[in-house]
Write a protein that holds these residues in place. Structure first.
Motif, PDB file in Angstrom:
ATOM      1  N   PHE A 100       0.095  -1.709  10.070  1.00 24.87           N
ATOM      2  CA  PHE A 100      -1.272  -2.152   9.807  1.00 24.87           C
ATOM      3  C   PHE A 100      -2.267  -1.362  10.640  1.00 24.87           C
ATOM      4  O   PHE A 100      -1.932  -0.798  11.677  1.00 24.87           O
ATOM      5  CB  PHE A 100      -1.431  -3.656  10.047  1.00 24.87           C
ATOM      6  CG  PHE A 100      -1.224  -4.109  11.470  1.00 24.87           C
ATOM      7  CD1 PHE A 100      -2.289  -4.206  12.346  1.00 24.87           C
ATOM      8  CD2 PHE A 100       0.032  -4.479  11.917  1.00 24.87           C
ATOM      9  CE1 PHE A 100      -2.112  -4.648  13.644  1.00 24.87           C
ATOM     10  CE2 PHE A 100       0.223  -4.918  13.212  1.00 24.87           C
ATOM     11  CZ  PHE A 100      -0.852  -4.999  14.081  1.00 24.87           C
ATOM     12  N   ARG A 160     -11.036  -6.062  12.498  1.00 19.75           N
ATOM     13  CA  ARG A 160     -10.530  -5.934  11.122  1.00 19.75           C
ATOM     14  C   ARG A 160      -9.082  -5.473  11.187  1.00 19.75           C
ATOM     15  O   ARG A 160      -8.749  -4.564  11.945  1.00 19.75           O
ATOM     16  CB  ARG A 160     -11.352  -4.945  10.307  1.00 19.75           C
ATOM     17  CG  ARG A 160     -10.892  -4.876   8.842  1.00 19.75           C
ATOM     18  CD  ARG A 160     -11.762  -3.972   8.007  1.00 19.75           C
ATOM     19  NE  ARG A 160     -11.422  -4.092   6.592  1.00 19.75           N
ATOM     20  CZ  ARG A 160     -12.272  -4.348   5.606  1.00 19.75           C
ATOM     21  NH1 ARG A 160     -13.563  -4.514   5.902  1.00 19.75           N
ATOM     22  NH2 ARG A 160     -11.884  -4.434   4.360  1.00 19.75           N
ATOM     23  N   GLN A 210      -5.820  -4.422   8.592  1.00 22.03           N
ATOM     24  CA  GLN A 210      -5.410  -4.063   7.235  1.00 22.03           C
ATOM     25  C   GLN A 210      -3.897  -3.881   7.222  1.00 22.03           C
ATOM     26  O   GLN A 210      -3.378  -2.940   7.819  1.00 22.03           O
ATOM     27  CB  GLN A 210      -6.095  -2.776   6.776  1.00 22.03           C
ATOM     28  CG  GLN A 210      -7.612  -2.887   6.679  1.00 22.03           C
ATOM     29  CD  GLN A 210      -8.267  -1.561   6.335  1.00 22.03           C
ATOM     30  OE1 GLN A 210      -7.830  -0.511   6.768  1.00 22.03           O
ATOM     31  NE2 GLN A 210      -9.335  -1.621   5.544  1.00 22.03           N
ATOM     32  N   GLU A 220      -2.518  -4.720  -0.467  1.00 21.13           N
ATOM     33  CA  GLU A 220      -3.127  -4.634   0.862  1.00 21.13           C
ATOM     34  C   GLU A 220      -3.649  -6.007   1.235  1.00 21.13           C
ATOM     35  O   GLU A 220      -4.234  -6.717   0.414  1.00 21.13           O
ATOM     36  CB  GLU A 220      -4.274  -3.621   0.868  1.00 21.13           C
ATOM     37  CG  GLU A 220      -5.053  -3.565   2.169  1.00 21.13           C
ATOM     38  CD  GLU A 220      -6.208  -2.583   2.112  1.00 21.13           C
ATOM     39  OE1 GLU A 220      -7.248  -2.852   2.742  1.00 21.13           O
ATOM     40  OE2 GLU A 220      -6.078  -1.560   1.416  1.00 21.13           O
ATOM     41  N   ARG A 221      -3.384  -6.399   2.490  1.00 17.06           N
ATOM     42  CA  ARG A 221      -3.899  -7.664   2.994  1.00 17.06           C
ATOM     43  C   ARG A 221      -4.867  -7.364   4.129  1.00 17.06           C
ATOM     44  O   ARG A 221      -4.547  -6.606   5.040  1.00 17.06           O
ATOM     45  CB  ARG A 221      -2.762  -8.564   3.478  1.00 17.06           C
ATOM     46  CG  ARG A 221      -1.979  -9.207   2.346  1.00 17.06           C
ATOM     47  CD  ARG A 221      -0.797  -9.998   2.856  1.00 17.06           C
ATOM     48  NE  ARG A 221       0.353  -9.134   3.112  1.00 17.06           N
ATOM     49  CZ  ARG A 221       1.492  -9.581   3.627  1.00 17.06           C
ATOM     50  NH1 ARG A 221       1.623 -10.846   3.951  1.00 17.06           N
ATOM     51  NH2 ARG A 221       2.505  -8.767   3.824  1.00 17.06           N
ATOM     52  N   ASP A 222      -6.059  -7.950   4.062  1.00 15.57           N
ATOM     53  CA  ASP A 222      -7.098  -7.693   5.052  1.00 15.57           C
ATOM     54  C   ASP A 222      -7.504  -8.970   5.761  1.00 15.57           C
ATOM     55  O   ASP A 222      -7.565 -10.048   5.153  1.00 15.57           O
ATOM     56  CB  ASP A 222      -8.346  -7.090   4.387  1.00 15.57           C
ATOM     57  CG  ASP A 222      -8.126  -5.677   3.917  1.00 15.57           C
ATOM     58  OD1 ASP A 222      -8.599  -4.762   4.593  1.00 15.57           O
ATOM     59  OD2 ASP A 222      -7.479  -5.484   2.869  1.00 15.57           O
ATOM     60  N   VAL A 260     -10.767  -9.942   8.263  1.00 19.15           N
ATOM     61  CA  VAL A 260     -12.025  -9.438   8.810  1.00 19.15           C
ATOM     62  C   VAL A 260     -12.681 -10.533   9.639  1.00 19.15           C
ATOM     63  O   VAL A 260     -12.953 -11.627   9.137  1.00 19.15           O
ATOM     64  CB  VAL A 260     -12.988  -8.978   7.692  1.00 19.15           C
ATOM     65  CG1 VAL A 260     -14.274  -8.420   8.306  1.00 19.15           C
ATOM     66  CG2 VAL A 260     -12.318  -7.934   6.803  1.00 19.15           C
ATOM     67  N   TYR A 319      -8.077 -11.546   2.852  1.00 16.76           N
ATOM     68  CA  TYR A 319      -8.061 -11.060   1.475  1.00 16.76           C
ATOM     69  C   TYR A 319      -6.703 -10.466   1.141  1.00 16.76           C
ATOM     70  O   TYR A 319      -6.124  -9.717   1.939  1.00 16.76           O
ATOM     71  CB  TYR A 319      -9.136 -10.005   1.253  1.00 16.76           C
ATOM     72  CG  TYR A 319      -9.101  -9.413  -0.133  1.00 16.76           C
ATOM     73  CD1 TYR A 319      -9.463 -10.173  -1.238  1.00 16.76           C
ATOM     74  CD2 TYR A 319      -8.656  -8.102  -0.341  1.00 16.76           C
ATOM     75  CE1 TYR A 319      -9.403  -9.644  -2.520  1.00 16.76           C
ATOM     76  CE2 TYR A 319      -8.601  -7.566  -1.620  1.00 16.76           C
ATOM     77  CZ  TYR A 319      -8.971  -8.347  -2.709  1.00 16.76           C
ATOM     78  OH  TYR A 319      -8.901  -7.830  -3.976  1.00 16.76           O
ATOM     79  N   SER A 338      -5.005  -8.279  -1.915  1.00 22.94           N
ATOM     80  CA  SER A 338      -5.270  -7.556  -3.160  1.00 22.94           C
ATOM     81  C   SER A 338      -4.196  -7.833  -4.201  1.00 22.94           C
ATOM     82  O   SER A 338      -4.404  -7.590  -5.391  1.00 22.94           O
ATOM     83  CB  SER A 338      -5.354  -6.047  -2.890  1.00 22.94           C
ATOM     84  OG  SER A 338      -4.088  -5.526  -2.515  1.00 22.94           O
ATOM     85  N   PHE A 344     -17.665  -7.997   5.022  1.00 23.90           N
ATOM     86  CA  PHE A 344     -16.756  -8.209   3.902  1.00 23.90           C
ATOM     87  C   PHE A 344     -17.445  -8.966   2.786  1.00 23.90           C
ATOM     88  O   PHE A 344     -18.101  -9.994   3.012  1.00 23.90           O
ATOM     89  CB  PHE A 344     -15.515  -8.991   4.336  1.00 23.90           C
ATOM     90  CG  PHE A 344     -14.544  -9.236   3.204  1.00 23.90           C
ATOM     91  CD1 PHE A 344     -13.676  -8.238   2.796  1.00 23.90           C
ATOM     92  CD2 PHE A 344     -14.525 -10.456   2.538  1.00 23.90           C
ATOM     93  CE1 PHE A 344     -12.791  -8.449   1.741  1.00 23.90           C
ATOM     94  CE2 PHE A 344     -13.640 -10.679   1.489  1.00 23.90           C
ATOM     95  CZ  PHE A 344     -12.769  -9.672   1.090  1.00 23.90           C
TER      96      PHE A 344
END
Length: 380
Positions: free
Chosen positions: A100, A111, A113, A120-122, A124, A133, A135, A256
């Motif tokens: 990550f 942040r 990632q 992808e996992r985010d 923030v 988040y 995806s 975001f």
């Protein structure tokens, strides 16, 4: 700066809170990281190295972190029919290798990632706002941290994910007479020379063999944490930078907006968050070397409605009364794959951490043998 293990500590903090009570992680050294390479630095004592960590002034950075777990858990799919996003994500990051990106501009901005093959996992963090988040299913969860006295009740950066620094701080803050501290060979991590200290539990009751922490020789920033389990030659879990830039990240990284069509969920934050570790918080800045208090009796914390900790340090056990952990966590199909039946409930057993789920809803977790958890449960 904190990277809990997967689910993220608010949407995901419920599960890591009892899956990884000491917050551990492991290194797969790649890219610019030279694994095991030794370097020659001016000699320092263990106290000198610990003081460097306590005095570090690094508050902004960008980097790549690689984590790999060898805890003996089966591979758990994070997606698929019946997948529970929180539990599956946490277990997924407790198995195998994960990479990550981390961006931090402290205080209050971070942040993360998590890069996977298909998604992808985010995470923030910007002040009191935290976004998660994924995806994979285009879903987002938004939390607003509570305030205390008109200010955020705690640093949001301390609520989300573990980094090598936050993980190292927790181990170093727990140093007491039950821990032997040794200076190990100097190494190179993420292209930077580093001192190393090794923490060795004197307790026979813990699953931990040792914890090695690599500390940047220039800034005092912890660059790598490796945790070894008893009976294993290789680290069971570790976390390390493979690339590091100490410049302030672009401010736009901490803004975001959910993508078009994203399913957005607003989620409440518990008034009294669950403890995310058994080790105490990091040392106070003006006390560069952690104090060595005399160990007290192994007495449980006073009765309360929330979780508590019984025991100390390496032998500590987190106790979660019935109803504290959301029922959907224990009912997760993904978690069920990793559990084994035991008298009175089910158990998650790993090389470093054991978790006991009782049929009456209570949960016990610790870096101790399962028998210790069962004894603690029977005593209540």
């Amino acid at each position: 700066m904190r990277w809990p293990v997967a689910m993220t500590r608010a949407r995901r903090r419920w599960l890591p809170a009892f899956l990884v009570p000491l917050a551990v992680a492991i290194t797969v050294l790649a890219g610019s990281l030279t694994a095991g390479a030794t370097v020659s630095l001016p000699p320092k004592s263990a106290s000198d190295i610990l003081a460097m960590v306590a005095r570090t002034e690094v508050r902004a950075l960008s980097g790549t972190v690689v984590q790999e777990a060898a805890l003996g858990l089966p591979e758990i799919p994070a997606t698929g029919p019946g997948a529970a996003p929180g539990a599956a994500g946490a277990l997924d990051l407790l198995t195998g290798s994960h990479e990550f990106r981390v961006f931090v501009d402290a205080p209050g901005k971070a942040r993360f990632q998590v890069m996977e093959r298909m998604a992808e996992r985010d995470v923030v963090v910007n002040g009191r706002d935290i976004w998660f988040y994924d995806s994979g299913d285009n879903s987002a969860t938004h939390l607003t941290l509570p305030q205390a006295g008109g200010h955020a009740s705690h640093d949001p950066g301390d609520t989300v994910m573990e980094t090598p620094e936050s993980m190292a701080d927790r181990f170093l803050a727990a140093i007491d007479p039950s821990t032997e501290v040794r200076v190990a060979d100097d190494v190179s991590v993420a292209g930077r020379s580093a001192y190393q200290v090794t923490l060795i539990p004197r307790s026979a009751g813990t699953l931990v063999e040792s914890v090695s922490i690599a500390v940047d020789s220039e800034t005092g920033l912890p660059l790598r944490v490796e945790v070894r389990a008893k009976g294993q030659n290789e680290p069971a879990y570790s976390l390390a930078y493979t690339a590091l830039d100490l410049a302030v990240p672009d401010p736009g990284l901490f803004l975001f907006t959910p993508p078009p069509g994203a399913a957005v969920t607003e989620q409440a934050v518990p008034a009294k968050p669950l403890p995310d570790k058994l080790l105490p918080d990091k040392p106070v800045p003006d006390q560069p070397v952690p104090a060595l208090p005399s160990p007290g009796p192994d007495e449980p914390a006073p009765a309360q409605h929330g979780p508590s900790v019984t025991g100390r340090g390496w032998d500590a056990i987190a106790v979660f009364p019935a109803g504290v952990v959301p029922p959907e966590v224990a009912a997760s199909p993904q978690l069920a794959q990793a559990l084994q039946p035991v008298a009175g409930g089910r158990a998650l057993t790993t090389a470093l951490v054991n978790v006991l789920f009782l049929d009456d809803g209570r949960i016990y977790a610790g870096m101790v043998p399962l028998e210790r958890l069962e004894t603690a449960a029977a005593a209540e």
